[in-house]
Enzyme design. Sequence first.
Site, PDB file in Angstrom:
ATOM      1  N   SER A 142      36.045 -19.801  26.095  1.00 60.46           N
ATOM      2  CA  SER A 142      36.029 -20.675  27.269  1.00 60.46           C
ATOM      3  C   SER A 142      37.462 -21.147  27.462  1.00 60.46           C
ATOM      4  O   SER A 142      38.281 -21.052  26.540  1.00 60.46           O
ATOM      5  CB  SER A 142      35.112 -21.875  26.979  1.00 60.46           C
ATOM      6  OG  SER A 142      35.365 -22.938  27.882  1.00 60.46           O
ATOM      7  N   TYR A 155      31.593 -28.429  21.319  1.00 61.54           N
ATOM      8  CA  TYR A 155      31.844 -27.210  22.110  1.00 61.54           C
ATOM      9  C   TYR A 155      33.313 -26.807  22.023  1.00 61.54           C
ATOM     10  O   TYR A 155      33.651 -25.655  21.770  1.00 61.54           O
ATOM     11  CB  TYR A 155      31.431 -27.488  23.561  1.00 61.54           C
ATOM     12  CG  TYR A 155      31.419 -26.289  24.486  1.00 61.54           C
ATOM     13  CD1 TYR A 155      30.309 -25.448  24.539  1.00 61.54           C
ATOM     14  CD2 TYR A 155      32.497 -26.016  25.324  1.00 61.54           C
ATOM     15  CE1 TYR A 155      30.282 -24.359  25.411  1.00 61.54           C
ATOM     16  CE2 TYR A 155      32.478 -24.937  26.190  1.00 61.54           C
ATOM     17  CZ  TYR A 155      31.359 -24.116  26.232  1.00 61.54           C
ATOM     18  OH  TYR A 155      31.342 -23.038  27.097  1.00 61.54           O
TER      19      TYR A 155
HETATM   20  P1  NAD Z   1      23.055 -19.722  30.039  1.00 52.65           P
HETATM   21  O1  NAD Z   1      22.415 -21.008  29.633  1.00 52.65           O
HETATM   22  O2  NAD Z   1      22.841 -19.205  31.414  1.00 52.65           O
HETATM   23  O3  NAD Z   1      22.676 -18.569  29.009  1.00 52.65           O
HETATM   24  C1  NAD Z   1      22.746 -18.774  27.620  1.00 52.65           C
HETATM   25  C2  NAD Z   1      21.771 -17.827  26.948  1.00 52.65           C
HETATM   26  O4  NAD Z   1      21.930 -17.992  25.528  1.00 52.65           O
HETATM   27  C3  NAD Z   1      20.315 -18.106  27.280  1.00 52.65           C
HETATM   28  O5  NAD Z   1      19.640 -16.911  27.642  1.00 52.65           O
HETATM   29  C4  NAD Z   1      19.744 -18.674  25.976  1.00 52.65           C
HETATM   30  O6  NAD Z   1      18.375 -18.351  25.743  1.00 52.65           O
HETATM   31  C5  NAD Z   1      20.640 -17.974  24.957  1.00 52.65           C
HETATM   32  N1  NAD Z   1      20.652 -18.667  23.661  1.00 52.65           N
HETATM   33  C6  NAD Z   1      20.787 -19.993  23.420  1.00 52.65           C
HETATM   34  N2  NAD Z   1      20.686 -20.231  22.110  1.00 52.65           N
HETATM   35  C7  NAD Z   1      20.499 -19.043  21.502  1.00 52.65           C
HETATM   36  C8  NAD Z   1      20.330 -18.632  20.157  1.00 52.65           C
HETATM   37  N3  NAD Z   1      20.309 -19.518  19.153  1.00 52.65           N
HETATM   38  N4  NAD Z   1      20.161 -17.313  19.894  1.00 52.65           N
HETATM   39  C9  NAD Z   1      20.163 -16.399  20.898  1.00 52.65           C
HETATM   40  N5  NAD Z   1      20.313 -16.718  22.196  1.00 52.65           N
HETATM   41  C10 NAD Z   1      20.480 -18.027  22.489  1.00 52.65           C
HETATM   42  O7  NAD Z   1      24.628 -19.966  29.761  1.00 52.65           O
HETATM   43  P2  NAD Z   1      25.941 -19.197  30.236  1.00 52.65           P
HETATM   44  O8  NAD Z   1      26.695 -20.112  31.106  1.00 52.65           O
HETATM   45  O9  NAD Z   1      25.650 -17.819  30.701  1.00 52.65           O
HETATM   46  O10 NAD Z   1      26.738 -19.154  28.848  1.00 52.65           O
HETATM   47  C11 NAD Z   1      26.945 -17.973  28.101  1.00 52.65           C
HETATM   48  C12 NAD Z   1      28.188 -18.171  27.259  1.00 52.65           C
HETATM   49  O11 NAD Z   1      29.324 -18.364  28.117  1.00 52.65           O
HETATM   50  C13 NAD Z   1      28.143 -19.378  26.327  1.00 52.65           C
HETATM   51  O12 NAD Z   1      28.739 -19.057  25.087  1.00 52.65           O
HETATM   52  C14 NAD Z   1      28.987 -20.395  27.059  1.00 52.65           C
HETATM   53  O13 NAD Z   1      29.565 -21.340  26.178  1.00 52.65           O
HETATM   54  C15 NAD Z   1      30.032 -19.491  27.670  1.00 52.65           C
HETATM   55  N6  NAD Z   1      30.757 -20.072  28.796  1.00 52.65           N
HETATM   56  C16 NAD Z   1      30.085 -20.511  29.892  1.00 52.65           C
HETATM   57  C17 NAD Z   1      30.808 -21.048  30.939  1.00 52.65           C
HETATM   58  C18 NAD Z   1      30.139 -21.560  32.172  1.00 52.65           C
HETATM   59  O14 NAD Z   1      30.819 -22.263  32.944  1.00 52.65           O
HETATM   60  N7  NAD Z   1      28.878 -21.238  32.435  1.00 52.65           N
HETATM   61  C19 NAD Z   1      32.208 -21.144  30.866  1.00 52.65           C
HETATM   62  C20 NAD Z   1      32.849 -20.691  29.727  1.00 52.65           C
HETATM   63  C21 NAD Z   1      32.110 -20.148  28.699  1.00 52.65           C
END
Ligand code: NAD
Length: 260
Positions: A142, A155
């Site tokens: 991130s 985080y």
């Molecule tokens: P999201 O909530 O849409 O998806 C996250 C997924 O992870 C879900 O399907 C959930 O079931 C799964 N998950 C959660 N805990 C789990 C576990 N213990 N084992 C297996 N699966 C698990 O979130 P997203 O925004 O798509 O985030 C995905 C990644 O991207 C994360 O690591 C997040 O930190 C990172 N990220 C997101 C953003 C943002 O702005 N959305 C920005 C930077 C980084």
Amino acid sequence: MHLQNKVAIITGAASGIGKEIAVEFAREGAKVVIADLALDAATATAAEITASGGTAMAVAMNVTDEAQVDAGVAAVVAAYGTVDVLISNAGIQIISAIVELKYEDWKRLMAIHADGAFLTTRACMRAMIASGKGGSIIYMGSVHSHEASPLKAPYVTAKHGLIGLAKVVAKEGAKDNIRANVICPGFVRTPLVEKQIPEQAKSLGISEAEVIKNVMLKDTVDGEFTTVADVAETAIFLAGFPSNALTGQSITVSHGWHMQ
Ligand code: NAD
């Protein structure tokens, strides 16, 4: 087709960024593995990809569960013969000031982001070494792998840590042709972000529109959200990169928020 016949395990691929990466990887010819907590959600995503002509399988995998991770990776090797790419992407967010943060919440977040990255890395490195072909490991970092924001202590800590893990994997993995890199997205409108808009508004005492404009997108060059497609495009580039020239690095995809 940049990823023809590559076998890619994507954790957290039933939603958001992970799901888009799975869809786009399948379009590029990869065999994709939707690894997520609930088998039904993972199966539904795999079915969508298969219906559009791709190759996909679902695996129930809690990334904090050592036995489930090892069994899941073994099931992939049994089905597809190898693992070429790991996208360690599963994640959650918890919004809280440090002084109010429960220890159990700190540990829950660290377990998913840090322990999960370690367990999936270890299992996939073992498979990549056994295949003799190596592979590409990509961590979903991130902007918070480089930058801090209030209310996000676990985080920010975990996301900084992924850069350290990627550097160690790059050094240990090189002899077996295993590369490791980190993608660092800015804010992307996934369920993870939609949930925190009202939470941040409450904690900071401002409106949801102000959270978007003055907190999330304040330091971008154009006030725009990053998209799941932007992140997937970067993952395709990294997964398809052909040599160890690009390893141990992080790429920030954020509309200019935090320039390195
Ligand atoms: P999201 O909530 O849409 O998806 C996250 C997924 O992870 C879900 O399907 C959930 O079931 C799964 N998950 C959660 N805990 C789990 C576990 N213990 N084992 C297996 N699966 C698990 O979130 P997203 O925004 O798509 O985030 C995905 C990644 O991207 C994360 O690591 C997040 O930190 C990172 N990220 C997101 C953003 C943002 O702005 N959305 C920005 C930077 C980084």
